[in-house]
Design a protein around this motif. Structure first.
Motif, PDB file in Angstrom:
ATOM      1  N   GLN A  48       1.173  10.707  -1.006  1.00  0.00           N
ATOM      2  CA  GLN A  48       0.002   9.841  -0.908  1.00  0.00           C
ATOM      3  C   GLN A  48      -0.801  10.229   0.320  1.00  0.00           C
ATOM      4  N   ASP A  49      -2.096   9.952   0.267  1.00  0.00           N
ATOM      5  CA  ASP A  49      -2.995  10.357   1.340  1.00  0.00           C
ATOM      6  C   ASP A  49      -2.826   9.522   2.598  1.00  0.00           C
ATOM      7  N   GLU A  50      -2.315   8.293   2.439  1.00  0.00           N
ATOM      8  CA  GLU A  50      -2.338   7.346   3.544  1.00  0.00           C
ATOM      9  C   GLU A  50      -1.287   7.620   4.607  1.00  0.00           C
ATOM     10  N   ILE A  51      -0.251   8.401   4.287  1.00  0.00           N
ATOM     11  CA  ILE A  51       0.823   8.626   5.251  1.00  0.00           C
ATOM     12  C   ILE A  51       1.088  10.118   5.390  1.00  0.00           C
ATOM     13  N   GLY A  59       0.786  -1.228   0.000  1.00  0.00           N
ATOM     14  CA  GLY A  59       0.000   0.000   0.000  1.00  0.00           C
ATOM     15  C   GLY A  59       0.815   1.273   0.000  1.00  0.00           C
ATOM     16  N   LEU A  60       2.088   1.193  -0.361  1.00  0.00           N
ATOM     17  CA  LEU A  60       2.964   2.361  -0.366  1.00  0.00           C
ATOM     18  C   LEU A  60       3.304   2.760  -1.799  1.00  0.00           C
ATOM     19  N   LYS A  61       3.039   4.004  -2.128  1.00  0.00           N
ATOM     20  CA  LYS A  61       3.413   4.514  -3.444  1.00  0.00           C
ATOM     21  C   LYS A  61       4.859   4.995  -3.386  1.00  0.00           C
TER      22      LYS A  61
END
Length: 214
Positions: free
Chosen positions: A132-135, A115-117
């Motif tokens: 990215q929005d997740e981190i 899940g890491l771009k």
């Protein structure tokens, strides 16, 4: 194409470096390629173009080793996946620039599975965290994987290092890859808690896919 994969565990840097050099010097056109998967005790390594001044805060506990790979200074330590690629590039039919691209793509694909771009940065070999929005956005642009290679007689050695659960404080002692202020991060800091052995298998699978491409 047969590639022998060796899982070496936690091994001394200098003796492993000499083993890579000896393997490459002694191999011939019939020698099978090998991939070594391992970790190292804490060590700084300085590439051929490296400036020792980029170790701005030396440590009595962490040695500095001059090596014959390309690139600048980096750190290896427990919690970091190191993979050495002992490959006959002529037999594979690729040049070193193509090998670098394939290594980078394997790293990008591995991180995507968690899940890491991640992305390349022009002129700065290695893999970096993309926005990215997740981190936390504070980690955008941080380096998460390094690579450096040496080619002798058409055969490669050295390879790549992916930070999984690494001592990031050691990176604070250097200008990573010669870039002052370059942030370095690991997968654990980005919220990935998977076992390093499982991540190693994922990365190894993507590397093998890249190496069998025509």
């Amino acid at each position: 194409m047969t590639i022998l994969v060796k899982h070496l565990g936690l091994v001394d840097y200098s003796s492993t470096y000499e083993a890579m050099r000896s393997f490459t010097q002694e191999r011939d056109s019939d020698t099978p390629d090998e991939i070594w998967v391992l970790e190292h005790p804490p060590v700084f390594t300085l590439g051929l173009a490296g400036d020792a001044g980029n170790l701005h805060s030396p440590s009595n506990q962490i040695p500095l080793v001059q090596v014959d790979r390309g690139g600048e200074i980096t750190y290896h330590g427990p919690g970091q996946i190191v993979i050495y690629l002992l490959l006959d590039l002529r037999r594979l039919g690729i040049f070193v620039k193509e090998l670098v691209l394939r290594i980078e793509q394997a790293l990008i694909d591995t991180l995507a599975e968690y899940g890491l771009k991640a992305e390349r940065h022009a002129g700065a070999p290695g893999i970096y965290v993309a926005e990215q929005d997740e981190i936390s956005q504070s980690w955008a642009g941080a380096k998460i994987a390094a690579l450096g290679l040496k080619v002798s007689k058409g055969c490669s050695y050295h390879g790549l290092a992916l930070n999984v659960a690494t001592d990031l404080g050691a990176f604070a002692r250097i200008h990573p890859c010669g870039y002052e202020g370059l942030k370095t991060v690991d997968m654990q800091t980005l919220g990935i808690g998977d076992n390093i052995d499982l991540i190693s298998q994922t990365l190894l699978g993507h590397l093998q896919q890249q190496l069998i491409k025509s």
